[in-house]
Design a protein around this motif. Structure first.
Motif, PDB file in Angstrom:
ATOM      1  N   PRO A  76       0.837  -1.205   0.000  1.00  0.00           N
ATOM      2  CA  PRO A  76       0.000   0.000   0.000  1.00  0.00           C
ATOM      3  C   PRO A  76       0.870   1.253   0.000  1.00  0.00           C
ATOM      4  N   ARG A  77       0.386   2.296  -0.583  1.00  0.00           N
ATOM      5  CA  ARG A  77       1.164   3.531  -0.672  1.00  0.00           C
ATOM      6  C   ARG A  77       1.542   4.056   0.719  1.00  0.00           C
ATOM      7  N   ASN A  78       0.666   3.872   1.706  1.00  0.00           N
ATOM      8  CA  ASN A  78       0.971   4.334   3.060  1.00  0.00           C
ATOM      9  C   ASN A  78       2.222   3.654   3.614  1.00  0.00           C
ATOM     10  N   ASP A  79       2.405   2.376   3.283  1.00  0.00           N
ATOM     11  CA  ASP A  79       3.594   1.671   3.762  1.00  0.00           C
ATOM     12  C   ASP A  79       4.854   2.230   3.121  1.00  0.00           C
ATOM     13  N   TRP A  80       4.780   2.542   1.831  1.00  0.00           N
ATOM     14  CA  TRP A  80       5.934   3.159   1.172  1.00  0.00           C
ATOM     15  C   TRP A  80       6.228   4.525   1.784  1.00  0.00           C
ATOM     16  N   ASN A  81       5.187   5.311   2.035  1.00  0.00           N
ATOM     17  CA  ASN A  81       5.387   6.649   2.592  1.00  0.00           C
ATOM     18  C   ASN A  81       6.017   6.597   3.984  1.00  0.00           C
ATOM     19  N   ALA A  82       5.656   5.578   4.770  1.00  0.00           N
ATOM     20  CA  ALA A  82       6.159   5.462   6.138  1.00  0.00           C
ATOM     21  C   ALA A  82       7.572   4.898   6.199  1.00  0.00           C
ATOM     22  N   TRP A 129       5.928  -1.937  10.798  1.00  0.00           N
ATOM     23  CA  TRP A 129       5.583  -2.469   9.475  1.00  0.00           C
ATOM     24  C   TRP A 129       5.112  -3.916   9.571  1.00  0.00           C
ATOM     25  N   GLY A 168       1.543  -4.080  10.523  1.00  0.00           N
ATOM     26  CA  GLY A 168       0.586  -3.308   9.732  1.00  0.00           C
ATOM     27  C   GLY A 168      -0.577  -4.164   9.254  1.00  0.00           C
ATOM     28  N   ASP A 204      -2.536  -3.942   6.772  1.00  0.00           N
ATOM     29  CA  ASP A 204      -2.614  -4.161   5.328  1.00  0.00           C
ATOM     30  C   ASP A 204      -1.262  -4.553   4.725  1.00  0.00           C
TER      31      ASP A 204
END
Length: 313
Positions: free
Chosen positions: A120-126, A139, A142, A144
């Motif tokens: 998910p994009r949120n994981d990349w952003n974090a 992570w 997480g 998702d």
């Protein structure tokens, strides 16, 4: 010895398809296998004979990591495919994916987050630019997180193949398949990781595929043995001359900043969250040990300034 084992009769009309599970040392495996297979043997892989990436059926769909159903769809049913794959200890595989992502993120940003993996994009952003145990732990838990039980997903599949990129490198496609399978409400409340972890049907389908669909399963921790067993015992080719494992290791990233530093409790947590993959890995190892009980690989030490024999950290 291995040469005394019965060999499968191999029809040159039967396509050999490499099923490349992410972070299972598949590239290192295939660059050892492909150059040793005669041109008369049909191969289908995202890793062509000369050992580089970005070719073949998977990349025709925009991916290096199509699952079994996607590969079958891409192959078009023209041949009864013989699927070859490699499995890996799920804890090492998940940590390898995380380490790869830290290294890959700058390129992902430049490319607009296209391609590997379906995070998910949120994981990349974090994700930070350097390793942090605290960030790794967050992570891992997480809701998702798409890294967990990836081997079971690869073998069992979340649904029928859809047009476009393969699901393992496309988050939109991955979550669309999960929505069709579990329903939007359950997926939102429970999260992707829990839906997958509790999916007994996915586990059943993955183990069945490992028994009935996969022609050969190698083990990442015994990569040179796996190369030899496929070539000699399964395909009936002459035993590969040593040295094995001299090709540059590719895409193996549970590197020094992770190896030996992840606490035992966190490793146990990863194992618990990847119980499906644990079942797949154990079944794959048992099958490998049954089909390749006496494989002995002669490894010649690498010369100075050359890469060492295959060794999965």
């Amino acid at each position: 010895g291995a040469s005394a084992m019965p060999r499968d009769s191999f029809s040159h009309e039967q396509l050999v398809v490499f099923g490349h599970i992410p972070k299972c040392a598949g590239a290192s495996f295939w660059v050892e296998v492909a150059p040793r297979v005669p041109l008369s043997y049909p191969l289908l892989s995202d890793l062509p004979r000369h050992g580089t990436l970005a070719r073949g059926c998977g990349t025709a769909l925009g991916s290096h990591h199509c699952d079994l159903r996607e590969l079958a769809s891409c192959a078009g049913g023209q041949h009864p495919a013989r699927v070859v794959t490699v499995v890996r200890d799920p804890v090492s595989r998940v940590l390898s994916e995380y380490a790869w992502a830290i290294r890959e993120k700058p390129r992902k940003v430049r490319r607009g987050f296209v391609g590997q993996f379906d995070w998910p994009r949120n994981d990349w952003n974090a994700l930070g630019s350097v390793f942090s145990m605290e960030e790794l732990a967050k992570w891992i838990d997480g809701k998702d997180n798409t890294a967990h039980n990836r081997q079971a997903r690869f073998l069992g599949g979340l649904g029928e193949p859809q047009a476009g990129r393969c699901a393992h490198t496309n988050s939109t496609k991955t979550f669309a398949a999960a929505t069709r399978r579990y329903g939007a409400a359950k997926l939102k409340s429970a999260g992707f990781a829990k839906c997958i972890a509790e999916d007994q049907g996915l586990e059943r389908d993955a183990l069945r595929a490992l028994r009935e669909t996969v022609y050969f399963v190698g083990v990442a921790e015994r990569l040179s043995d796996s190369v030899r067993c496929l070539l000699e015992n399964k395909l009936g080719l002459p035993p590969p001359p040593p040295p094995l494992g001299q090709s540059r290791r590719r895409h193996i990233h549970e590197s020094a900043h992770l190896r030996g530093k992840v606490p035992v409790e966190l490793r146990r947590r990863i194992a618990a969250l990847n119980a499906l993959d644990g079942e797949v890995y154990d079944a794959g190892k048992r099958r490998f040990e049954t089909e390749c009980p006496n494989v002995v690989v002669v490894v010649v030490p690498a010369k100075k300034n050359k890469s060492s024999p295959i060794n999965i950290p």
